[in-house]
Scaffold this motif. Structure first.
Motif, PDB file in Angstrom:
ATOM      1  N   MET A  67      27.804   4.657 -10.180  1.00 29.72           N
ATOM      2  CA  MET A  67      27.754   5.904 -10.909  1.00 29.72           C
ATOM      3  C   MET A  67      27.242   5.615 -12.316  1.00 29.72           C
ATOM      4  O   MET A  67      27.602   4.619 -12.927  1.00 29.72           O
ATOM      5  N   LYS A  68      26.457   6.515 -12.836  1.00 36.83           N
ATOM      6  CA  LYS A  68      25.950   6.391 -14.210  1.00 36.83           C
ATOM      7  C   LYS A  68      27.064   6.780 -15.185  1.00 36.83           C
ATOM      8  O   LYS A  68      28.030   7.452 -14.827  1.00 36.83           O
ATOM      9  N   ILE A  69      26.915   6.387 -16.438  1.00 38.98           N
ATOM     10  CA  ILE A  69      27.965   6.594 -17.425  1.00 38.98           C
ATOM     11  C   ILE A  69      28.312   8.078 -17.611  1.00 38.98           C
ATOM     12  O   ILE A  69      29.477   8.439 -17.743  1.00 38.98           O
ATOM     13  N   GLY A  70      27.314   8.938 -17.577  1.00 42.57           N
ATOM     14  CA  GLY A  70      27.576  10.372 -17.718  1.00 42.57           C
ATOM     15  C   GLY A  70      28.383  10.923 -16.556  1.00 42.57           C
ATOM     16  O   GLY A  70      29.267  11.760 -16.745  1.00 42.57           O
ATOM     17  N   GLU A  71      28.084  10.454 -15.366  1.00 39.25           N
ATOM     18  CA  GLU A  71      28.807  10.907 -14.170  1.00 39.25           C
ATOM     19  C   GLU A  71      30.266  10.440 -14.209  1.00 39.25           C
ATOM     20  O   GLU A  71      31.182  11.218 -13.936  1.00 39.25           O
ATOM     21  N   ILE A  72      30.457   9.184 -14.555  1.00 37.19           N
ATOM     22  CA  ILE A  72      31.817   8.637 -14.590  1.00 37.19           C
ATOM     23  C   ILE A  72      32.627   9.295 -15.709  1.00 37.19           C
ATOM     24  O   ILE A  72      33.804   9.590 -15.549  1.00 37.19           O
ATOM     25  N   ALA A  73      31.982   9.555 -16.845  1.00 43.79           N
ATOM     26  CA  ALA A  73      32.659  10.199 -17.971  1.00 43.79           C
ATOM     27  C   ALA A  73      33.120  11.603 -17.579  1.00 43.79           C
ATOM     28  O   ALA A  73      34.263  11.986 -17.842  1.00 43.79           O
ATOM     29  N   LYS A  74      32.242  12.352 -16.952  1.00 42.49           N
ATOM     30  CA  LYS A  74      32.578  13.723 -16.544  1.00 42.49           C
ATOM     31  C   LYS A  74      33.703  13.717 -15.512  1.00 42.49           C
ATOM     32  O   LYS A  74      34.653  14.482 -15.626  1.00 42.49           O
ATOM     33  N   ALA A  75      33.614  12.818 -14.542  1.00 40.27           N
ATOM     34  CA  ALA A  75      34.633  12.757 -13.487  1.00 40.27           C
ATOM     35  C   ALA A  75      35.995  12.347 -14.040  1.00 40.27           C
ATOM     36  O   ALA A  75      37.025  12.821 -13.561  1.00 40.27           O
ATOM     37  N   ALA A  76      36.007  11.480 -15.052  1.00 35.05           N
ATOM     38  CA  ALA A  76      37.271  10.991 -15.612  1.00 35.05           C
ATOM     39  C   ALA A  76      37.767  11.859 -16.763  1.00 35.05           C
ATOM     40  O   ALA A  76      38.912  11.724 -17.193  1.00 35.05           O
ATOM     41  N   GLY A  77      36.900  12.728 -17.282  1.00 37.44           N
ATOM     42  CA  GLY A  77      37.296  13.592 -18.391  1.00 37.44           C
ATOM     43  C   GLY A  77      37.326  12.877 -19.727  1.00 37.44           C
ATOM     44  O   GLY A  77      38.151  13.189 -20.589  1.00 37.44           O
ATOM     45  N   VAL A  78      36.439  11.899 -19.906  1.00 37.81           N
ATOM     46  CA  VAL A  78      36.347  11.164 -21.175  1.00 37.81           C
ATOM     47  C   VAL A  78      34.897  11.193 -21.647  1.00 37.81           C
ATOM     48  O   VAL A  78      33.990  11.526 -20.891  1.00 37.81           O
ATOM     49  N   SER A  79      34.698  10.824 -22.897  1.00 33.73           N
ATOM     50  CA  SER A  79      33.336  10.790 -23.426  1.00 33.73           C
ATOM     51  C   SER A  79      32.652   9.477 -23.067  1.00 33.73           C
ATOM     52  O   SER A  79      33.313   8.468 -22.802  1.00 33.73           O
ATOM     53  N   THR A  80      31.339   9.500 -23.077  1.00 39.38           N
ATOM     54  CA  THR A  80      30.584   8.273 -22.801  1.00 39.38           C
ATOM     55  C   THR A  80      30.830   7.243 -23.900  1.00 39.38           C
ATOM     56  O   THR A  80      30.896   6.046 -23.619  1.00 39.38           O
ATOM     57  N   SER A  81      30.995   7.701 -25.135  1.00 34.77           N
ATOM     58  CA  SER A  81      31.245   6.757 -26.230  1.00 34.77           C
ATOM     59  C   SER A  81      32.598   6.065 -26.042  1.00 34.77           C
ATOM     60  O   SER A  81      32.750   4.891 -26.375  1.00 34.77           O
ATOM     61  N   ARG A  82      33.569   6.770 -25.502  1.00 35.81           N
ATOM     62  CA  ARG A  82      34.875   6.161 -25.245  1.00 35.81           C
ATOM     63  C   ARG A  82      34.755   5.086 -24.166  1.00 35.81           C
ATOM     64  O   ARG A  82      35.356   4.016 -24.274  1.00 35.81           O
ATOM     65  N   ILE A  83      33.971   5.360 -23.154  1.00 34.36           N
ATOM     66  CA  ILE A  83      33.762   4.361 -22.103  1.00 34.36           C
ATOM     67  C   ILE A  83      33.103   3.116 -22.694  1.00 34.36           C
ATOM     68  O   ILE A  83      33.523   1.990 -22.420  1.00 34.36           O
ATOM     69  N   ARG A  84      32.087   3.316 -23.513  1.00 34.99           N
ATOM     70  CA  ARG A  84      31.420   2.170 -24.146  1.00 34.99           C
ATOM     71  C   ARG A  84      32.399   1.395 -25.026  1.00 34.99           C
ATOM     72  O   ARG A  84      32.387   0.169 -25.046  1.00 34.99           O
ATOM     73  N   PHE A  85      33.265   2.115 -25.749  1.00 31.63           N
ATOM     74  CA  PHE A  85      34.271   1.470 -26.591  1.00 31.63           C
ATOM     75  C   PHE A  85      35.229   0.646 -25.745  1.00 31.63           C
ATOM     76  O   PHE A  85      35.497  -0.520 -26.054  1.00 31.63           O
ATOM     77  N   TYR A  86      35.759   1.224 -24.670  1.00 29.46           N
ATOM     78  CA  TYR A  86      36.679   0.506 -23.790  1.00 29.46           C
ATOM     79  C   TYR A  86      36.013  -0.747 -23.229  1.00 29.46           C
ATOM     80  O   TYR A  86      36.640  -1.794 -23.119  1.00 29.46           O
ATOM     81  N   GLU A  87      34.757  -0.621 -22.890  1.00 24.99           N
ATOM     82  CA  GLU A  87      34.018  -1.762 -22.345  1.00 24.99           C
ATOM     83  C   GLU A  87      33.855  -2.848 -23.417  1.00 24.99           C
ATOM     84  O   GLU A  87      34.099  -4.029 -23.159  1.00 24.99           O
ATOM     85  N   ARG A  88      33.466  -2.445 -24.607  1.00 21.59           N
ATOM     86  CA  ARG A  88      33.292  -3.381 -25.727  1.00 21.59           C
ATOM     87  C   ARG A  88      34.581  -4.123 -26.057  1.00 21.59           C
ATOM     88  O   ARG A  88      34.565  -5.309 -26.367  1.00 21.59           O
ATOM     89  N   GLU A  89      35.707  -3.394 -25.995  1.00 19.41           N
ATOM     90  CA  GLU A  89      37.012  -3.968 -26.332  1.00 19.41           C
ATOM     91  C   GLU A  89      37.644  -4.737 -25.174  1.00 19.41           C
ATOM     92  O   GLU A  89      38.720  -5.307 -25.335  1.00 19.41           O
ATOM     93  N   GLY A  90      37.012  -4.716 -24.012  1.00 20.03           N
ATOM     94  CA  GLY A  90      37.544  -5.441 -22.860  1.00 20.03           C
ATOM     95  C   GLY A  90      38.665  -4.711 -22.145  1.00 20.03           C
ATOM     96  O   GLY A  90      39.381  -5.308 -21.339  1.00 20.03           O
ATOM     97  N   ILE A  91      38.827  -3.424 -22.413  1.00 21.51           N
ATOM     98  CA  ILE A  91      39.868  -2.628 -21.757  1.00 21.51           C
ATOM     99  C   ILE A  91      39.457  -2.329 -20.320  1.00 21.51           C
ATOM    100  O   ILE A  91      40.291  -2.256 -19.423  1.00 21.51           O
ATOM    101  N   ILE A  92      38.174  -2.125 -20.110  1.00 21.30           N
ATOM    102  CA  ILE A  92      37.632  -1.951 -18.762  1.00 21.30           C
ATOM    103  C   ILE A  92      36.584  -3.048 -18.549  1.00 21.30           C
ATOM    104  O   ILE A  92      36.021  -3.570 -19.510  1.00 21.30           O
ATOM    105  N   PRO A  93      36.332  -3.394 -17.300  1.00 22.09           N
ATOM    106  CA  PRO A  93      35.326  -4.428 -17.043  1.00 22.09           C
ATOM    107  C   PRO A  93      33.924  -3.945 -17.408  1.00 22.09           C
ATOM    108  O   PRO A  93      33.633  -2.749 -17.359  1.00 22.09           O
ATOM    109  N   ALA A  94      33.099  -4.886 -17.786  1.00 23.35           N
ATOM    110  CA  ALA A  94      31.709  -4.551 -18.116  1.00 23.35           C
ATOM    111  C   ALA A  94      31.004  -4.027 -16.866  1.00 23.35           C
ATOM    112  O   ALA A  94      31.232  -4.516 -15.758  1.00 23.35           O
ATOM    113  N   ALA A  95      30.175  -3.030 -17.087  1.00 17.08           N
ATOM    114  CA  ALA A  95      29.434  -2.428 -15.971  1.00 17.08           C
ATOM    115  C   ALA A  95      28.261  -3.314 -15.592  1.00 17.08           C
ATOM    116  O   ALA A  95      27.705  -4.029 -16.430  1.00 17.08           O
TER     117      ALA A  95
END
Length: 123
Positions: A1-29
């Motif tokens: 899934m692309k970042i926009g699709e995952i963000a919409k499905a999870a109810g979060v912003s794309t910038s938040r996903i990038r932040f979580y990824e940068r901080e190691g909270i979620i695995p790198a895509a």
């Protein structure tokens, strides 16, 4: 899934996903040949868990320490209950401290009111 699709499905912003990824909270895509991030659909449950935990007052550090799995319930009930009980106890202690502080403030206010000089009459 692309970042926009995952963000919409999870109810979060794309910038938040990038932040979580940068901080190691979620695995790198994984990145596709086109350079776009490609996220697995099961990341939706993890993002929802992170958001819910943050709304309950958990820090990202506390959240990142939780062992997560896959599926609809990514945290075991036992782990979730332990985590929630610990947070509840912390909040209970904070409330008690705040109530004690409030009582001391009110006592000091009452003392100051009682010792305040009477206003002088004009004239």
């Amino acid at each position: 899934m692309k970042i926009g699709e995952i963000a919409k499905a999870a109810g979060v912003s794309t910038s938040r996903i990038r932040f979580y990824e940068r901080e190691g909270i979620i695995p790198a895509a994984e990145r596709g040949a086109n350079g776009y991030r490609n996220y697995p659909a099961d990341l939706i449950a993890l993002l929802r868990f992170i958001e819910q935990a943050q709304h309950l007052g958990f820090t990202l550090r506390e959240i990142s320490e939780v062992e997560t799995g896959v599926g609809e319930h990514i945290v075991s009930c036992t782990d979730a209950l332990a985590m929630l009980a610990k947070k509840r106890d912390t909040i209970t202690a904070l409330i008690a401290e705040a109530q004690d502080r409030k009582r001391r403030i009110e006592a000091l206010m009452a003392e100051l009111e009682a010792n305040r000089p009477a206003p002088r009459a004009a004239g």
